[in-house]
Motif scaffolding. Structure first.
Motif, short mmCIF file in Angstrom:
data_model
loop_
_atom_site.label_atom_id
_atom_site.label_comp_id
_atom_site.label_asym_id
_atom_site.label_seq_id
_atom_site.Cartn_x
_atom_site.Cartn_y
_atom_site.Cartn_z
N TRP A 197 -19.03 23.17 31.71
CA TRP A 197 -18.97 21.72 31.78
C TRP A 197 -19.98 21.03 30.87
O TRP A 197 -19.79 19.86 30.53
N THR A 198 -21.03 21.72 30.47
CA THR A 198 -22.12 21.05 29.75
C THR A 198 -22.31 21.51 28.31
O THR A 198 -22.89 20.78 27.51
N SER A 199 -21.86 22.73 27.95
CA SER A 199 -22.19 23.29 26.63
C SER A 199 -21.61 22.45 25.50
O SER A 199 -22.27 22.25 24.47
N ALA A 200 -20.39 21.95 25.66
CA ALA A 200 -19.77 21.16 24.59
C ALA A 200 -20.55 19.87 24.36
O ALA A 200 -20.80 19.48 23.21
N PHE A 201 -20.94 19.22 25.45
CA PHE A 201 -21.70 17.97 25.32
C PHE A 201 -23.03 18.22 24.64
O PHE A 201 -23.42 17.48 23.72
N ILE A 202 -23.73 19.26 25.06
CA ILE A 202 -25.04 19.57 24.46
C ILE A 202 -24.88 19.98 23.01
O ILE A 202 -25.71 19.64 22.16
N GLY A 203 -23.80 20.71 22.70
CA GLY A 203 -23.56 21.09 21.31
C GLY A 203 -23.35 19.90 20.41
O GLY A 203 -23.71 19.92 19.22
N ARG A 204 -22.75 18.83 20.95
CA ARG A 204 -22.50 17.62 20.15
C ARG A 204 -23.74 16.72 20.08
O ARG A 204 -23.79 15.81 19.25
N HIS A 205 -24.69 16.96 20.93
CA HIS A 205 -25.86 16.07 20.99
C HIS A 205 -27.14 16.90 20.84
O HIS A 205 -27.95 17.01 21.76
N GLY A 206 -27.28 17.50 19.66
CA GLY A 206 -28.48 18.30 19.40
C GLY A 206 -29.76 17.48 19.46
O GLY A 206 -30.83 18.01 19.81
N SER A 207 -29.65 16.20 19.16
CA SER A 207 -30.82 15.34 19.21
C SER A 207 -31.36 15.20 20.63
O SER A 207 -32.56 15.02 20.83
N LEU A 208 -30.46 15.30 21.62
CA LEU A 208 -30.89 15.24 23.02
C LEU A 208 -31.80 16.42 23.34
O LEU A 208 -32.84 16.27 23.99
N MET A 209 -31.40 17.61 22.88
CA MET A 209 -32.20 18.81 23.12
C MET A 209 -33.58 18.66 22.48
O MET A 209 -34.60 18.99 23.10
N LYS A 210 -33.61 18.16 21.28
CA LYS A 210 -34.88 17.99 20.57
C LYS A 210 -35.76 16.98 21.28
O LYS A 210 -36.97 17.18 21.44
N PHE A 211 -35.15 15.90 21.76
CA PHE A 211 -35.91 14.86 22.45
C PHE A 211 -36.52 15.39 23.75
O PHE A 211 -37.71 15.18 24.02
N VAL A 212 -35.72 16.09 24.54
CA VAL A 212 -36.21 16.64 25.80
C VAL A 212 -37.26 17.73 25.53
O VAL A 212 -38.29 17.80 26.21
N ASP A 213 -37.00 18.58 24.54
CA ASP A 213 -37.91 19.66 24.19
C ASP A 213 -39.28 19.10 23.84
O ASP A 213 -40.31 19.45 24.44
N GLN A 214 -39.31 18.22 22.86
CA GLN A 214 -40.58 17.69 22.40
C GLN A 214 -41.20 16.74 23.42
O GLN A 214 -42.42 16.76 23.63
N GLY A 215 -40.37 15.94 24.07
CA GLY A 215 -40.88 14.99 25.05
C GLY A 215 -41.55 15.66 26.22
O GLY A 215 -42.62 15.24 26.70
N SER A 216 -40.95 16.75 26.73
CA SER A 216 -41.53 17.45 27.87
C SER A 216 -42.86 18.08 27.51
O SER A 216 -43.82 18.05 28.30
#
Length: 342
Positions: free
Chosen positions: A192-211
């Motif tokens: 349910w989530t992999s496709a969305f995360i794959g399309r929004h790589g910037s989200l991963m970067k934001f959460v990664d660096q922000g945390s």
């Protein structure tokens, strides 16, 4: 600050943000009622980060990388045996150079798992064994949840965990809830989530660096409230930078030589170097808050922060050099390629 100036100073934006987080914590540290709120937000951000990591890791990547067990065993040995051995063997040299908390931080750095994103990214740039890097780095992060507290209990003799075995088990349980459970939930949510995360790589970067920035701010707020900068002399900080450079250089050379000793291909040796020499800031910071609760966490994680930036800069140069090698290089001629790059 402009991109051109950052490039001139050899500083990326994330490194700059880390420095700013430390400065803000030094000038305006969280305290009183604000501290529990900051800790809660930080814990939620870390849980979200590992949920996203789990969602990104495919079952195919796990299967493809897991079959190369010899390589993984050597990488894990470098991460959880070679590093701690170096930290202990260098104790007579390091202790006089550093404060007790900084040396404790160096030992803590040595028992941490490997990074995930940067190890895979550098392996990819250098054209190493990417599936093996994905499996090894991800497995190291998971195994570290259990191995790191035990090594802390064994090596860092003056922590609370060392005086009570139940404390180490409790720390493992807390870290499992904070890191492993969100990771597992993220992995099982992939349909349910992999496709969305794959399309929004910037989200991963934001959460990664922000945390990570949140953890740095909270950790240094606590340390500043306890007088970190008054207790840490400048010469100890300079020595810490030198220690980080020497430690990284030793591990890079040793992993390259070990890879040749075991007869691995160049691609596998590249994976060994980049996965076996990394230490995770994303895992190390939240675990430190659990393992060293009530202690000078800011001073303990400072070696990790410095080592992390040095490893990124050095490994970026090595990966770039390896990426330029010829595709048709002969097997007999590839023995010195990695060693020269290192």
């Amino acid at each position: 600050m402009s991109q051109s100036l950052l490039r001139l100073l050899k500083i990326d934006r994330f490194t700059l943000l880390l420095i700013i987080a430390v400065i803000i914590a030094s000038v305006l540290p969280a305290h009183g009622r604000g501290m529990p709120v900051a800790e809660l937000v930080t814990n939620l951000a870390i849980a979200l980060l590992f949920f996203l990591h789990g969602s990104r890791l495919s079952r195919q990547a796990i299967i493809a990388g897991a079959t190369h067990w010899r390589l993984h065993l050597v990488i894990f040995s470098c991460t959880f045996i070679l590093f701690p051995l170096l930290g202990e063997l260098l104790r007579p040299v390091l202790e006089p150079m550093l404060t007790p908390d900084l040396y404790k931080g160096v030992l803590y750095l040595c028992v941490l798992p490997a990074t995930v994103q940067s190890a895979i990214a550098f392996t990819s740039i250098a054209r190493g064994n990417i599936p093996a890097a994905v499996c090894s780095a991800s497995s190291s992060s998971i195994l570290g949840i259990f191995i790191t507290p035990m090594l802390v209990n064994l090596l860092i003799a003056d922590t609370n965990a060392s005086t009570d075995p139940h404390q180490a088990l409790h720390a493992i349980w807390l870290i499992t809830l904070q890191l492993l459970v969100p990771f597992a939930l993220g992995h099982f949510s992939r349909p349910w989530t992999s496709a969305f995360i794959g399309r929004h790589g910037s989200l991963m970067k934001f959460v990664d660096q922000g945390s990570i920035l949140l953890v740095v701010y909270v950790a240094f707020s606590e340390a500043v409230n306890e007088g970190l900068w008054h207790k840490t002399p400048v010469q100890a900080l300079v020595a810490l930078v030198i220690v980080s450079i020497v430690l990284l250089a030793l591990v890079l050379v040793l992993t390259a030589l070990i890879g040749r000793l075991f007869g691995f291909s160049l691609e596998d040796r590249i994976t060994l170097v980049f996965c076996g020499s990394k230490k995770s800031l994303a895992s190390g910071l939240p675990m430190a808050q659990v393992l060293f609760a009530g202690q000078a966490v800011g001073a303990i994680v400072l070696p990790l922060m410095i080592f992390h930036q040095i490893q990124l800069m050095v490994c970026a140069v090595i990966a770039a050099k390896l990426s330029k090698r010829k595709d048709d290089i002969a097997i007999d001629d590839d023995e010195s390629v990695l060693e020269k790059a290192s």
